[in-house]
Motif scaffolding. Structure first.
Motif, PDB file in Angstrom:
ATOM      1  N   ARG A 118      14.352   8.056 -20.973  1.00 32.71           N
ATOM      2  CA  ARG A 118      13.584   9.300 -21.125  1.00 32.71           C
ATOM      3  C   ARG A 118      12.140   9.134 -20.654  1.00 32.71           C
ATOM      4  N   ARG A 119      11.857   8.027 -19.975  1.00 34.23           N
ATOM      5  CA  ARG A 119      10.493   7.695 -19.551  1.00 34.23           C
ATOM      6  C   ARG A 119       9.840   8.829 -18.755  1.00 34.23           C
ATOM      7  N   GLY A 120      10.542   9.386 -17.782  1.00 35.52           N
ATOM      8  CA  GLY A 120       9.982  10.463 -16.963  1.00 35.52           C
ATOM      9  C   GLY A 120       9.603  11.672 -17.789  1.00 35.52           C
ATOM     10  N   GLU A 121      10.451  12.037 -18.758  1.00 34.48           N
ATOM     11  CA  GLU A 121      10.157  13.185 -19.616  1.00 34.48           C
ATOM     12  C   GLU A 121       8.947  12.921 -20.504  1.00 34.48           C
ATOM     13  N   VAL A 122       8.882  11.720 -21.060  1.00 36.93           N
ATOM     14  CA  VAL A 122       7.740  11.355 -21.916  1.00 36.93           C
ATOM     15  C   VAL A 122       6.452  11.392 -21.094  1.00 36.93           C
ATOM     16  N   ASN A 123       6.488  10.796 -19.917  1.00 38.71           N
ATOM     17  CA  ASN A 123       5.291  10.800 -19.066  1.00 38.71           C
ATOM     18  C   ASN A 123       4.868  12.212 -18.694  1.00 38.71           C
ATOM     19  N   ARG A 124       5.827  13.085 -18.443  1.00 37.39           N
ATOM     20  CA  ARG A 124       5.520  14.481 -18.113  1.00 37.39           C
ATOM     21  C   ARG A 124       4.880  15.204 -19.315  1.00 37.39           C
ATOM     22  N   ILE A 125       5.385  14.959 -20.504  1.00 38.67           N
ATOM     23  CA  ILE A 125       4.799  15.563 -21.711  1.00 38.67           C
ATOM     24  C   ILE A 125       3.335  15.146 -21.843  1.00 38.67           C
ATOM     25  N   LEU A 126       3.071  13.868 -21.646  1.00 35.92           N
ATOM     26  CA  LEU A 126       1.701  13.366 -21.783  1.00 35.92           C
ATOM     27  C   LEU A 126       0.782  13.927 -20.704  1.00 35.92           C
ATOM     28  N   THR A 127       1.245  13.968 -19.475  1.00 29.97           N
ATOM     29  CA  THR A 127       0.396  14.510 -18.410  1.00 29.97           C
ATOM     30  C   THR A 127       0.199  16.018 -18.579  1.00 29.97           C
ATOM     31  N   ASP A 128       1.209  16.718 -19.089  1.00 28.32           N
ATOM     32  CA  ASP A 128       1.045  18.154 -19.359  1.00 28.32           C
ATOM     33  C   ASP A 128      -0.019  18.411 -20.425  1.00 28.32           C
ATOM     34  N   LEU A 129      -0.215  17.445 -21.323  1.00 22.82           N
ATOM     35  CA  LEU A 129      -1.260  17.559 -22.348  1.00 22.82           C
ATOM     36  C   LEU A 129      -2.636  17.164 -21.801  1.00 22.82           C
ATOM     37  N   GLY A 130      -2.686  16.685 -20.563  1.00 17.38           N
ATOM     38  CA  GLY A 130      -3.961  16.319 -19.958  1.00 17.38           C
ATOM     39  C   GLY A 130      -4.235  14.833 -19.907  1.00 17.38           C
ATOM     40  N   PHE A 131      -3.290  14.010 -20.350  1.00 17.45           N
ATOM     41  CA  PHE A 131      -3.479  12.569 -20.320  1.00 17.45           C
ATOM     42  C   PHE A 131      -3.314  12.055 -18.899  1.00 17.45           C
ATOM     43  N   CYS A 132      -4.054  11.006 -18.577  1.00 22.09           N
ATOM     44  CA  CYS A 132      -3.952  10.341 -17.283  1.00 22.09           C
ATOM     45  C   CYS A 132      -3.326   8.973 -17.498  1.00 22.09           C
ATOM     46  N   GLN A 133      -2.373   8.643 -16.635  1.00 20.44           N
ATOM     47  CA  GLN A 133      -1.727   7.344 -16.755  1.00 20.44           C
ATOM     48  C   GLN A 133      -2.678   6.268 -16.264  1.00 20.44           C
ATOM     49  N   GLU A 134      -2.776   5.186 -17.043  1.00 25.38           N
ATOM     50  CA  GLU A 134      -3.695   4.106 -16.701  1.00 25.38           C
ATOM     51  C   GLU A 134      -3.007   2.952 -16.000  1.00 25.38           C
ATOM     52  N   LYS A 135      -2.131   2.278 -16.692  1.00 27.08           N
ATOM     53  CA  LYS A 135      -1.553   1.056 -16.128  1.00 27.08           C
ATOM     54  C   LYS A 135      -0.109   0.883 -16.587  1.00 27.08           C
ATOM     55  N   PRO A 136       0.825   1.452 -15.860  1.00 24.97           N
ATOM     56  CA  PRO A 136       2.221   1.260 -16.239  1.00 24.97           C
ATOM     57  C   PRO A 136       2.684  -0.151 -15.881  1.00 24.97           C
TER      58      PRO A 136
END
Length: 181
Positions: A150-168
């Motif tokens: 479910r990684r893609g869905e989780v990442n999408r939820i976080l980015t939709d909230l305005g979070f920026c991915q730092e270091k996967p």
């Protein structure tokens, strides 16, 4: 915030600090002073003399004991006003950050739930509730496990909230939004 996929083991990191006070009003080592301060705050007993050095303040901050230090210095006439003010300022910043953490934790978990994504809160989120007062344990991030697929869905939820991915990496995804990690 670090999200962990459920097939990974959480990273473990232990550190100790055994530096002794130098030039402080008490011969007590920093570790002893930390334990005595925490015990007194939890028990509601008299706060012992504390080594009022920058190194002790920095150690309290590093060990996430600012809430304890804040309670330990409040109303003490034997502690210089500038020390009390420095502790109060740090404590106030942490309270503001914790309000943000709590808000976004609620938003994230509500969206994960609505999407049917199972998750497991970890570490500070859970530990904080075990303390007698929530301001004794500030959390610095929001950690949770979720199913790897479910990684893609989780990442999408976080980015939709305005979070920026730092270091996967292979086991963790780190995101931030201002002071929220």
């Amino acid at each position: 915030m670090k999200t962990n996929k459920s097939d990974s083991a959480p990273e473990q990191n232990a550190s100790t600090h055994t530096q002794k006070t130098e030039g402080a009003s008490s011969p007590v080592g920093y570790a002893d002073a930390l334990f005595s301060m925490v015990r007194a705050v939890l028990d509601g007993t008299e706060i012992p003399p504390l080594p009022l050095t920058q190194a002790f303040f920095d150690l309290c901050v590093k060990q996430q004991l600012t809430g304890f230090l804040y309670r330990a210095v409040q109303g003490r006439e034997d502690i210089p006003a500038e020390v009390t003010e420095r502790v109060r300022r740090r404590y106030t910043v942490l309270v503001g950050q914790q309000v943000q953490q709590d808000f976004y934790r609620g938003e994230i978990f509500a969206r994960l739930h609505a999407a049917g994504i199972p998750y497991l809160p970890l570490k500070g989120i859970c530990l904080r509730e075990l303390y007698p007062a929530s301001d004794l344990r500030f959390s610095c991030d929001i950690d949770f496990f979720y199913p790897k697929e479910r990684r893609g869905e989780v990442n999408r939820i976080l980015t939709d909230l305005g979070f920026c991915q730092e270091k996967p990496d292979a086991h963790n995804d780190s995101f931030s939004l201002g002071a929220v990690h």
